[in-house]
Write an enzyme that holds these catalytic residues in place. Sequence first.
Site, PDB file in Angstrom:
ATOM      1  CB  SER A 129      -0.918   0.029   1.230  1.00 57.52           C
ATOM      2  OG  SER A 129      -1.707   1.201   1.221  1.00 57.52           O
ATOM      3  CG  ASN A 187      -7.160  -1.964  -0.402  1.00 57.06           C
ATOM      4  OD1 ASN A 187      -6.167  -1.633   0.234  1.00 57.06           O
ATOM      5  ND2 ASN A 187      -7.114  -2.198  -1.692  1.00 57.06           N
ATOM      6  CD  GLU A 190      -7.602   2.990   0.257  1.00 58.28           C
ATOM      7  OE1 GLU A 190      -7.883   3.294  -0.926  1.00 58.28           O
ATOM      8  OE2 GLU A 190      -6.632   2.260   0.559  1.00 58.28           O
TER       9      GLU A 190
END
Length: 476
Positions: A129, A187, A190
């Site tokens: 990431s 994610n 996120e």
Amino acid sequence: MSNLNEIAVIGLGVMGANLARNLAGRGFRVAGYDRNPESGLRLNAEHPDAKLAVASSVAELVRGLERPRRIVVLVNAGAPVDAVLDSLDPLLEQGDVVVDAGNSLYTDTERRIARAAERPWRFLGMGISGGAEGALKGPAIMPGGDRASYERLRPLLEAIAARSESGPCVTWCGQGSAGHFVKMVHNGIEYGDMQLIAEIVTLMREGLKLPISEVAAAFSRWNEGELGSYLVEITADILRTSDPERPGGWLLDAILDQAGQKGTGKWTVIAAAELGVAIPTIAAAVDARNLSAARPLRLKAAKVLGERVGELAGISVADLEDALYASKIASYAQGFAMLERASAQKGYQTNLAEVARTWTAGCIIRARFLDRVRRSFQADPQLPMLALAPDFARELERREPAWRRVVAAAAAAGIPAPGLSASLGWFDTLRTSRGGGAVIQAQRDYFGSHTYERVERPGWRSTPIGRAPRGKPSAD
């Protein structure tokens, strides 16, 4: 000194090229290959200092590597990864390690690990990431799989990873597909973070009618405090960006209200459902993106149903700060609950404190409060839920009144805030000792004879409700 290369990167697109340059910049001898010859030639022409040994074929790449070989694959997820493995399979030998560093679905990683188990070489799944800049300057790295194979890669990964006060942002995430599972959850968090921030910006601009300059100033101020994070920081920058095609306008106002997605948020929601873990903040974020993509439908619905956007009554900027922080805790708590459940069910052996430490720099969800998350799991490795850690429980209690005011005011004003609302609903449900579950189980038993457990006899299954006596309880 050997002339053979220490590591190879297959896939020299933006991410692969930058990772190869990062490795070379740390003093490692790096080989590269891409099925498009132009990619390698362009990389060497534009960055001659990297001194990459670009191969013209997979066979040439493999021949030029030290044994046992270390190969990182950075191609599009799915069939392209399998195609690379097919090309490598007959060329690899005992102890060689192939690492998929793309955004692969963890179940694909499990399938590839099973394939490699019947071969002399080993396969690892590794999440990265930080985007293209992170790949070049230092990403957060999340490898999983065979521990001994990871240890062979560890010196290289620690050298190229982002660094925070707690060290290089890389850790062994666990056995099997743990690396890609951890990256998937990253994610998902996120998604939740981005949705919550988007809602707060909208509430400030549409609900409080603040000029964009004041919204930007608030985010910059928050970034200096407990909400300090990469996403809060870049949001402040975005809010200050002028429209290059319309003098005097703001770029944000020129961007179509239609967010895209690559699918990792959806994967997180599906995996959570399979594990039986509630992640409503992340699910709300995925749903919001799906509705965002359905812009033609929304435009029609606004005409048919009427669009109502009122002002936020009795809400301050400080209230919005508290609501964002509390909801952010909820999103991270849900993500770490997923990691804990997956580790238990799949035998990953994931160290949650180490995952939090890995996310303190380099990655998209890096945030100041992740150091406190790390300390919470270090203090109590058996912590059942991040929200129950004394530090975070106090934070939620302190911010709850403002959080509740913001969600209520948004609902009254007709301003959608699905992430904030789902987070508060999760918080309320989590701390409810007796909710509506009894009604649901009674319904299931009534129409399906699923039975139920009694309060005074948990574990004991009852007579189906359809055959139970009817009427009012007796006075005695």
